[in-house]
Design an enzyme around this catalytic site. Structure first.
Site, PDB file in Angstrom:
ATOM      1  N   LEU A 190       0.836  -1.199   0.000  1.00 13.83           N
ATOM      2  CA  LEU A 190       0.000   0.000   0.000  1.00 13.83           C
ATOM      3  C   LEU A 190       0.874   1.252   0.000  1.00 13.83           C
ATOM      4  O   LEU A 190       0.713   2.155  -0.822  1.00 13.83           O
ATOM      5  CB  LEU A 190      -0.886  -0.048   1.258  1.00 13.83           C
ATOM      6  N   GLU A 208       1.367   0.282  10.246  1.00 13.80           N
ATOM      7  CA  GLU A 208      -0.089   0.062  10.166  1.00 13.80           C
ATOM      8  C   GLU A 208      -0.867   1.251  10.710  1.00 13.80           C
ATOM      9  O   GLU A 208      -1.865   1.102  11.411  1.00 13.80           O
ATOM     10  CB  GLU A 208      -0.487  -1.267  10.832  1.00 13.80           C
TER      11      GLU A 208
HETATM   12  C1  LIG Z   1       9.179  -1.793   9.236  1.00 13.46           C
HETATM   13  C2  LIG Z   1       7.996  -1.297   8.486  1.00 13.46           C
HETATM   14  C3  LIG Z   1       7.127  -2.201   7.880  1.00 13.46           C
HETATM   15  C4  LIG Z   1       6.065  -1.744   7.113  1.00 13.46           C
HETATM   16  N1  LIG Z   1       5.262  -2.649   6.447  1.00 13.46           N
HETATM   17  C5  LIG Z   1       4.334  -2.201   5.555  1.00 13.46           C
HETATM   18  C6  LIG Z   1       3.603  -3.109   4.715  1.00 13.46           C
HETATM   19  O1  LIG Z   1       3.740  -4.329   4.819  1.00 13.46           O
HETATM   20  N2  LIG Z   1       2.746  -2.592   3.793  1.00 13.46           N
HETATM   21  C7  LIG Z   1       2.556  -1.248   3.651  1.00 13.46           C
HETATM   22  O2  LIG Z   1       1.774  -0.848   2.779  1.00 13.46           O
HETATM   23  N3  LIG Z   1       3.210  -0.347   4.450  1.00 13.46           N
HETATM   24  C8  LIG Z   1       4.097  -0.800   5.390  1.00 13.46           C
HETATM   25  N4  LIG Z   1       4.801   0.090   6.174  1.00 13.46           N
HETATM   26  C9  LIG Z   1       4.555   1.520   6.001  1.00 13.46           C
HETATM   27  C10 LIG Z   1       3.866   2.178   7.191  1.00 13.46           C
HETATM   28  O3  LIG Z   1       2.524   1.774   7.264  1.00 13.46           O
HETATM   29  C11 LIG Z   1       4.048   3.690   7.010  1.00 13.46           C
HETATM   30  O4  LIG Z   1       5.404   3.980   7.278  1.00 13.46           O
HETATM   31  C12 LIG Z   1       3.151   4.495   7.911  1.00 13.46           C
HETATM   32  O5  LIG Z   1       1.820   4.353   7.506  1.00 13.46           O
HETATM   33  C13 LIG Z   1       3.498   5.987   7.910  1.00 13.46           C
HETATM   34  O6  LIG Z   1       3.631   6.475   6.627  1.00 13.46           O
HETATM   35  P1  LIG Z   1       4.934   7.339   6.234  1.00 13.46           P
HETATM   36  O7  LIG Z   1       6.116   6.553   6.676  1.00 13.46           O
HETATM   37  O8  LIG Z   1       4.844   7.717   4.817  1.00 13.46           O
HETATM   38  O9  LIG Z   1       4.842   8.636   7.136  1.00 13.46           O
HETATM   39  P2  LIG Z   1       4.087  10.022   6.749  1.00 13.46           P
HETATM   40  O10 LIG Z   1       2.707   9.735   6.275  1.00 13.46           O
HETATM   41  O11 LIG Z   1       4.978  10.804   5.863  1.00 13.46           O
HETATM   42  O12 LIG Z   1       4.005  10.733   8.168  1.00 13.46           O
HETATM   43  C14 LIG Z   1       5.153  11.357   8.765  1.00 13.46           C
HETATM   44  C15 LIG Z   1       4.737  11.801  10.165  1.00 13.46           C
HETATM   45  O13 LIG Z   1       3.690  12.771  10.071  1.00 13.46           O
HETATM   46  C16 LIG Z   1       2.580  12.362  10.849  1.00 13.46           C
HETATM   47  N5  LIG Z   1       1.353  12.839  10.196  1.00 13.46           N
HETATM   48  C17 LIG Z   1       0.964  12.624   8.925  1.00 13.46           C
HETATM   49  N6  LIG Z   1      -0.209  13.242   8.684  1.00 13.46           N
HETATM   50  C18 LIG Z   1      -0.564  13.853   9.838  1.00 13.46           C
HETATM   51  C19 LIG Z   1      -1.679  14.658  10.235  1.00 13.46           C
HETATM   52  N7  LIG Z   1      -2.681  14.951   9.389  1.00 13.46           N
HETATM   53  N8  LIG Z   1      -1.721  15.127  11.506  1.00 13.46           N
HETATM   54  C20 LIG Z   1      -0.709  14.835  12.365  1.00 13.46           C
HETATM   55  N9  LIG Z   1       0.359  14.077  12.053  1.00 13.46           N
HETATM   56  C21 LIG Z   1       0.427  13.609  10.804  1.00 13.46           C
HETATM   57  C22 LIG Z   1       2.677  10.847  10.891  1.00 13.46           C
HETATM   58  O14 LIG Z   1       1.983  10.315  11.999  1.00 13.46           O
HETATM   59  C23 LIG Z   1       4.179  10.667  11.014  1.00 13.46           C
HETATM   60  O15 LIG Z   1       4.567  10.832  12.352  1.00 13.46           O
HETATM   61  C24 LIG Z   1       5.830  -0.353   6.991  1.00 13.46           C
HETATM   62  C25 LIG Z   1       6.686   0.555   7.630  1.00 13.46           C
HETATM   63  C26 LIG Z   1       7.753   0.096   8.347  1.00 13.46           C
HETATM   64  C27 LIG Z   1       8.671   1.112   8.985  1.00 13.46           C
END
Ligand SMILES: Cc1cc2nc3c(=O)[nH]c(=O)nc-3n(C[C@H](O)[C@H](O)[C@H](O)COP(=O)(O)OP(=O)(O)OC[C@H]3O[C@@H](n4cnc5c(N)ncnc54)[C@H](O)[C@@H]3O)c2cc1C
Length: 396
Positions: A131, A376
């Site tokens: 995703l 997640e």
């Molecule tokens: C080890 C690991 C395994 C993973 N496995 C999977 C997987 O199997 N499949 C998959 O699809 N994804 C996976 N992920 C991805 C994970 O779900 C995302 O990293 C997570 O959803 C956050 O997205 P991002 O890293 O792009 O952070 P961003 O969306 O860029 O967010 C950055 C920061 O801003 C904050 N933020 C964003 N919007 C707002 C708002 N409106 N108000 C306040 N705060 C906000 C977030 O909480 C975060 O602290 C994995 C990630 C890791 C690290």
């Protein structure tokens, strides 16, 4: 609270037997190998195979698909016990079932279920759920990967990142979300049509990039994915075209409950290690646990585990009983991941210098637990969901 509700939080004999069995397996097989595999940054395939033989990957699936005919709550109970000693092994099961196999079970055609579920439910193979993208994490609807239908094939282009279980030796497929069209809303804004498509491992153009150098979860498999003119049969559409967003919301809601079980296990593991050490480590001529400050910190660790477990039991029971559980899943995910992080921090403190050594399980929990507050759906995303369930318009 009614008597019925109270009784529902007690484990049945069958559930307790599962907990005892997985706990013993975790203590005697998983824990002794955890440091070695963490250092090698390798998934222990022999341990995954044993988990498959125990039926853990098949717990929530019907026997007709090679499952054990149990339910999602039992999956959570197993994940908790594994997460207690090794979060990487716990998340391999949690993501393998919750993100990999469950979308196929929930949205797949009979042919897709027959083709894939026996392999996934047995643990012979793993599946990933792709995703997240560079520009679509918390805002998962901002997906940029595209899929166009050409004849009887989907042609997929894009990239995914941080995808768990996507590059193991036994990965069978990754379900990816892709934009398959656009429509214009009455206010003039563009609405993306998101669709989920199954991409088998080894499909030409589907490249599993080298694994990430992560802070923790070293044994868990995580890769970026590149898809260049990837062609899969039209029949690999998972669920209805344009229902990808709704389907992955359901997948994530369910997944958060098992993820909360994983975090609860981590918090419990830290508690157990800290208790053992506080009773055996003598400083100033007496066990450090004789100091009220240390005993009170351990009491706080116990209270966090208790809240986390109650929160995920509540969410899981609502899930398996067909009741709304979205808010409860987010509450459980947030409460348990914060409990794990805080318990890991406190456990390393109680271990003193030894808590900073990688061979120590609490040091591994300290590195591993941070991602519990991110994966997640981050804590902030859980707050958005909870606030929205309370009537606030928070998705902006
Ligand atoms: C080890 C690991 C395994 C993973 N496995 C999977 C997987 O199997 N499949 C998959 O699809 N994804 C996976 N992920 C991805 C994970 O779900 C995302 O990293 C997570 O959803 C956050 O997205 P991002 O890293 O792009 O952070 P961003 O969306 O860029 O967010 C950055 C920061 O801003 C904050 N933020 C964003 N919007 C707002 C708002 N409106 N108000 C306040 N705060 C906000 C977030 O909480 C975060 O602290 C994995 C990630 C890791 C690290």
């Amino acid at each position: 609270m009614s008597t019925t509700t109270l009784q529902s939080l007690q484990l049945t004999d069958e559930q307790q037997t599962l907990v005892n069995t997985v706990r013993e397996f975790a203590d005697t097989v998983v824990a002794p190998a955890a440091y070695e595999y963490d250092t090698k940054r390798e998934l222990p395939y022999d341990i995954i195979a044993q988990m498959g033989e125990m039926g853990l990957f098949g717990l929530p699936f019907p026997e007709q698909y090679g499952g054990r005919g149990k339910d999602y709550f039992q999956l959570c109970l197993a994940v908790e016990q594994l997460g207690r000693v090794d979060q990487s092994i716990g998340v391999t099961l949690e993501a393998g079932v919750g993100l990999g196999a469950m979308p196929i079970y929930r949205s797949g055609s009979e042919a897709q279920k027959a083709e894939h579920l026996p392999d996934l439910a047995s643990g012979r193979h793993l599946a990933g759920f792709g995703l997240t993208e560079a520009e679509a994490g918390s805002d998962a609807g901002a997906t940029q990967t595209t899929a166009r239908l050409e004849g009887d094939e989907w042609v997929i282009n894009g990239t995914k990142q941080f995808i768990t279980n996507s590059g193991t030796q036994i990965t069978k497929l990754v379900t990816v979300t892709a934009v398959t069209g656009e429509s214009t809303r009455p206010d003039g804004s563009v609405k993306k049509e998101l669709t989920a498509i199954i991409v088998p491992n080894g499909t030409p153009g589907f490249v599993v990039e080298p694994a990430y150098d992560k802070v923790g979860w070293h044994t868990s498999d995580t890769h970026p994915l590149t898809l260049t003119e990837v062609r899969v049969p039209a029949a690999n559409l998972l669920g209805e075209r344009g229902r990808g967003f709704a389907n992955f919301i359901q997948t994530l809601d369910e997944g958060r409950v098992a993820f909360a079980a994983l975090a609860t296990g981590a918090a419990q593991g830290c508690l157990e290690e800290a208790m053992r050490y506080a009773k055996s480590r003598n400083v100033f001529g007496r066990p450090i646990g004789s100091n009220q400050h240390i005993a009170f910190q351990i009491a706080r660790m116990e209270s966090r585990v208790h809240m986390a477990r109650l929160a995920y039991y509540d969410a899981a029971l609502k899930l398996v009983n067909g009741q709304p559980f979205k808010k409860e899943a987010s509450l459980a995910k947030m409460i348990s991941s914060e409990a794990a992080m805080e318990n890991a921090r406190m456990a390393t403190q109680i271990f003193g210098g030894y808590g900073f050594m990688n061979a120590n399980p609490v040091a591994r929990h300290y590195r591993d637990s941070k991602v519990l507050e991110l994966g997640e759906g981050s804590t902030e995303v859980q707050l958005m969901i909870i606030a929205r369930e309370l009537g606030f318009d928070t998705f902006r």
